[in-house]
Design a protein around this motif. Structure first.
Motif, PDB file in Angstrom:
ATOM      1  N   GLU A  76       0.817  -1.215   0.000  1.00 11.52           N
ATOM      2  CA  GLU A  76       0.000   0.000   0.000  1.00 11.52           C
ATOM      3  C   GLU A  76       0.850   1.263   0.000  1.00 11.52           C
ATOM      4  O   GLU A  76       0.475   2.278  -0.576  1.00 11.52           O
ATOM      5  N   ALA A 132       2.693   1.534  -4.030  1.00  8.70           N
ATOM      6  CA  ALA A 132       1.701   1.104  -5.019  1.00  8.70           C
ATOM      7  C   ALA A 132       2.292   0.881  -6.404  1.00  8.70           C
ATOM      8  O   ALA A 132       1.785   0.070  -7.173  1.00  8.70           O
ATOM      9  N   SER A 133       3.372   1.561  -6.729  1.00  8.57           N
ATOM     10  CA  SER A 133       3.945   1.432  -8.073  1.00  8.57           C
ATOM     11  C   SER A 133       4.912   0.261  -8.209  1.00  8.57           C
ATOM     12  O   SER A 133       5.333  -0.067  -9.311  1.00  8.57           O
ATOM     13  N   SER A 183       5.413  -3.252  -8.622  1.00  7.17           N
ATOM     14  CA  SER A 183       4.606  -4.435  -8.961  1.00  7.17           C
ATOM     15  C   SER A 183       5.147  -5.700  -8.306  1.00  7.17           C
ATOM     16  O   SER A 183       4.372  -6.592  -7.969  1.00  7.17           O
ATOM     17  N   ASN A 217       3.788  -5.769  -4.764  1.00 10.67           N
ATOM     18  CA  ASN A 217       2.334  -5.973  -4.810  1.00 10.67           C
ATOM     19  C   ASN A 217       1.978  -7.400  -5.196  1.00 10.67           C
ATOM     20  O   ASN A 217       1.069  -7.994  -4.618  1.00 10.67           O
ATOM     21  N   ARG A 260      -8.480  -7.839  -2.267  1.00 12.75           N
ATOM     22  CA  ARG A 260      -8.309  -6.384  -2.225  1.00 12.75           C
ATOM     23  C   ARG A 260      -6.999  -5.976  -2.905  1.00 12.75           C
ATOM     24  O   ARG A 260      -6.964  -5.047  -3.715  1.00 12.75           O
ATOM     25  N   LEU A 261      -5.926  -6.695  -2.604  1.00  7.65           N
ATOM     26  CA  LEU A 261      -4.628  -6.394  -3.212  1.00  7.65           C
ATOM     27  C   LEU A 261      -4.633  -6.690  -4.715  1.00  7.65           C
ATOM     28  O   LEU A 261      -4.078  -5.923  -5.502  1.00  7.65           O
ATOM     29  N   ARG A 284      -7.118  -6.609  -6.817  1.00  7.17           N
ATOM     30  CA  ARG A 284      -7.904  -5.609  -7.547  1.00  7.17           C
ATOM     31  C   ARG A 284      -7.128  -4.312  -7.745  1.00  7.17           C
ATOM     32  O   ARG A 284      -7.398  -3.571  -8.674  1.00  7.17           O
ATOM     33  N   ARG A 285      -6.182  -4.037  -6.874  1.00  8.42           N
ATOM     34  CA  ARG A 285      -5.395  -2.810  -6.992  1.00  8.42           C
ATOM     35  C   ARG A 285      -4.282  -2.912  -8.032  1.00  8.42           C
ATOM     36  O   ARG A 285      -3.778  -1.891  -8.497  1.00  8.42           O
ATOM     37  N   LEU A 286      -3.883  -4.125  -8.372  1.00 11.15           N
ATOM     38  CA  LEU A 286      -2.811  -4.297  -9.357  1.00 11.15           C
ATOM     39  C   LEU A 286      -3.254  -3.836 -10.738  1.00 11.15           C
ATOM     40  O   LEU A 286      -4.412  -4.042 -11.125  1.00 11.15           O
ATOM     41  N   GLN A 287      -2.342  -3.257 -11.475  1.00 15.79           N
ATOM     42  CA  GLN A 287      -2.609  -2.907 -12.869  1.00 15.79           C
ATOM     43  C   GLN A 287      -2.804  -4.211 -13.648  1.00 15.79           C
ATOM     44  O   GLN A 287      -2.143  -5.204 -13.367  1.00 15.79           O
ATOM     45  N   ARG A 330      -0.912  -8.332 -13.153  1.00 18.90           N
ATOM     46  CA  ARG A 330      -1.642  -9.374 -12.427  1.00 18.90           C
ATOM     47  C   ARG A 330      -1.124 -10.765 -12.790  1.00 18.90           C
ATOM     48  O   ARG A 330      -1.023 -11.113 -13.954  1.00 18.90           O
TER      49      ARG A 330
END
Length: 164
Positions: free
Chosen positions: A17, A20-21, A23, A26, A44-45, A47-50, A54
Motif C-alpha cells: 500500500e 503502489a507502483s 509491482s 504488490n 483487495r490487493l 484488484r489494486r494491481l494494474q 496481475r
C-alpha cells in the motif's frame, strides 16, 4: 520464515500500500495473502494491481468473486493478461454463457456452451454446465441426460457433483 504467514501477509500488504507502483512487492503481497488463507486481503490487493501486472492468481480471485456475486459479465475483464503469466482466455465462453444466464437468455447461454471444443480444457465441463443452466431455468427433464453424462465423467468429483 518463522511460519507466521498471516503476519507476513499483513506486513507485505502494508508495504504494498505504501509502494503502489512496485509491482514486485504488490504481486508478492497477493501471493502471501493467498498462502496465509486470507482471501479478502488477497482480493483487495489483486484488484489494486494494474492489469499488466496481475498474476494468474491475481486474475482468478476477482473472477471468482464476480462469479460468486452473480456478475459473470464483470468477471470477463480479468481474463486478459500479458507476458508469461498464463492465458485464461479459455474461460471466456464459460463466463459469457453464464452472463447470458444472468440476463435470462438461455438460448444464447446454451449455444455459447456448445461452442466449447470437446477437446479443450473446458470440454469435460460442457455437460455439467449445460445441466446447471437448464436446472436454473427449471427445465429438469432436459437437464437430466446432461447431469447423468456429467456425473458419469466426473471421476473423483462424482460425489460432490451428485450432491450439487
Amino acid at each position: 520464515m518463522s511460519g507466521q504467514h498471516a503476519r507476513s501477509a499483513d506486513l507485505l500488504a502494508e508495504l504494498a500500500e505504501s509502494n503502489a507502483s512496485d509491482s514486485t512487492i504488490n504481486r508478492r503481497a497477493v501471493a502471501e495473502a493467498i498462502g496465509a488463507g486470507n482471501p479478502e486481503l488477497a482480493l483487495r490487493l489483486a484488484r489494486r494491481l494494474q492489469p499488466a501486472n496481475r498474476t494468474v492468481d491475481a486474475r482468478l480471485l476477482p473472477i471468482a468473486d464476480e462469479l460468486r456475486r452473480g456478475r459473470s459479465d464483470r468477471a470477463l475483464q480479468f481474463l486478459t493478461g500479458t507476458g508469461d503469466e498464463g492465458n485464461l482466455q479459455f474461460l471466456d465462453p464459460l463466463l459469457r454463457a453464464w452472463a447470458a444466464v444472468e440476463r435470462r437468455d438461455l438460448a444464447t447461454a446454451l449455444s455459447t456452451i456448445d461452442q466449447i471444443p470437446a477437446n479443450s480444457l473446458l470440454g469435460p465441463f460442457r455437460a455439467e454446465n449445460r445441466a446447471f443452466m437448464l436446472l436454473k431455468f427449471r427445465r429438469t427433464q432436459e437437464a437430466e441426460p446432461f447431469a447423468r453424462r456429467a456425473i458419469g465423467g466426473a471421476g473423483g468429483r462424482e460425489a460432490r457433483l451428485r450432491l450439487a
